[in-house]
Enzyme design. Structure first.
Site, PDB file in Angstrom:
ATOM      1  N   GLN A  60      -5.138 -74.053  29.811  1.00 19.01           N
ATOM      2  CA  GLN A  60      -3.608 -74.007  29.405  1.00 19.01           C
ATOM      3  C   GLN A  60      -2.878 -72.928  30.230  1.00 19.01           C
ATOM      4  O   GLN A  60      -2.915 -71.398  29.820  1.00 19.01           O
ATOM      5  CB  GLN A  60      -3.992 -73.579  27.488  1.00 19.01           C
ATOM      6  N   PHE A  61      -2.096 -73.490  31.414  1.00 21.94           N
ATOM      7  CA  PHE A  61      -1.400 -73.111  32.377  1.00 21.94           C
ATOM      8  C   PHE A  61      -0.634 -71.619  31.562  1.00 21.94           C
ATOM      9  O   PHE A  61       0.211 -70.436  31.731  1.00 21.94           O
ATOM     10  CB  PHE A  61      -1.579 -72.882  33.548  1.00 21.94           C
ATOM     11  N   THR A  62      -0.300 -72.051  30.460  1.00 24.66           N
ATOM     12  CA  THR A  62       1.086 -71.402  29.830  1.00 24.66           C
ATOM     13  C   THR A  62       0.797 -70.474  29.310  1.00 24.66           C
ATOM     14  O   THR A  62       1.523 -69.722  28.835  1.00 24.66           O
ATOM     15  CB  THR A  62       1.763 -72.644  28.760  1.00 24.66           C
TER      16      THR A  62
END
Length: 127
Positions: A60-62
Site C-alpha cells: 500500500q504505497f499510499t
C-alpha cells in the site's frame, strides 16, 4: 479472489525509500510477537502465533503519502516498484520464517479489499 484467511492480520505494508531487509526482518519479528489477541480472560495477551493465525500482506504505497504541504499528497518518499516489490516479497518470506501462514495481494494492482474486523484493533507499526 486473490487471498482469504481466517483469524489473523491484514497487513497494509507501505515501503519507503530507506527501507531495507533489516527493517523488514524487525517488522516481521514485531508482528509475529505482538500480543493483541484476546486470551481466556478477554485481555489482549496472545500473539498471532499463539492463536495459529494467518496474515495477508497488501502493498500500500499510499501509506507513504506526505500531506504536510498543500492539499494534494506527495509520494516522494514511497519506494519505486523495482525496490518495493522485492522488499514486500522478502517481508512475506520473513513472516513465514516466524511460522505465520501468509498470503499476498497483487503488487501494484487496483484491488477491492474487504476486511471484517473482529474487535477495535488497528495499529500503526513503524520500525
Amino acid at each position: 479472489m486473490v487471498a482469504s484467511i481466517g483469524q489473523g492480520y491484514i497487513i497494509l505494508l507501505g515501503v519507503q525509500m530507506d527501507d531495507d531487509r533489516t527493517k523488514a526482518d524487525s517488522l516481521a519479528k514485531k508482528i509475529a510477537n505482538l500480543r493483541i489477541f484476546s486470551d481466556e480472560d478477554d485481555k489482549m495477551n496472545l500473539s498471532i502465533l499463539d492463536i495459529n493465525g494467518e496474515a495477508i500482506v497488501v502493498s500500500q504505497f499510499t501509506l507513504m503519502a506526505d500531506t504536510h504541504k498543500g492539499n494534494r499528497p506527495s509520494f516522494i518518499y514511497a519506494a519505486p516498484p523495482d525496490i518495493a516489490s522485492p522488499l514486500v516479497g522478502y517481508f512475506v518470506d520473513a513472516l513465514a520464517k516466524h511460522g505465520i501462514s501468509t498470503q499476498t495481494g497483487e503488487f501494484g494492482a487496483d484491488m477491492l479489499v474487504e476486511i471484517h474486523n473482529d474487535g477495535p484493533v488497528t495499529i500503526l507499526l513503524e520500525i
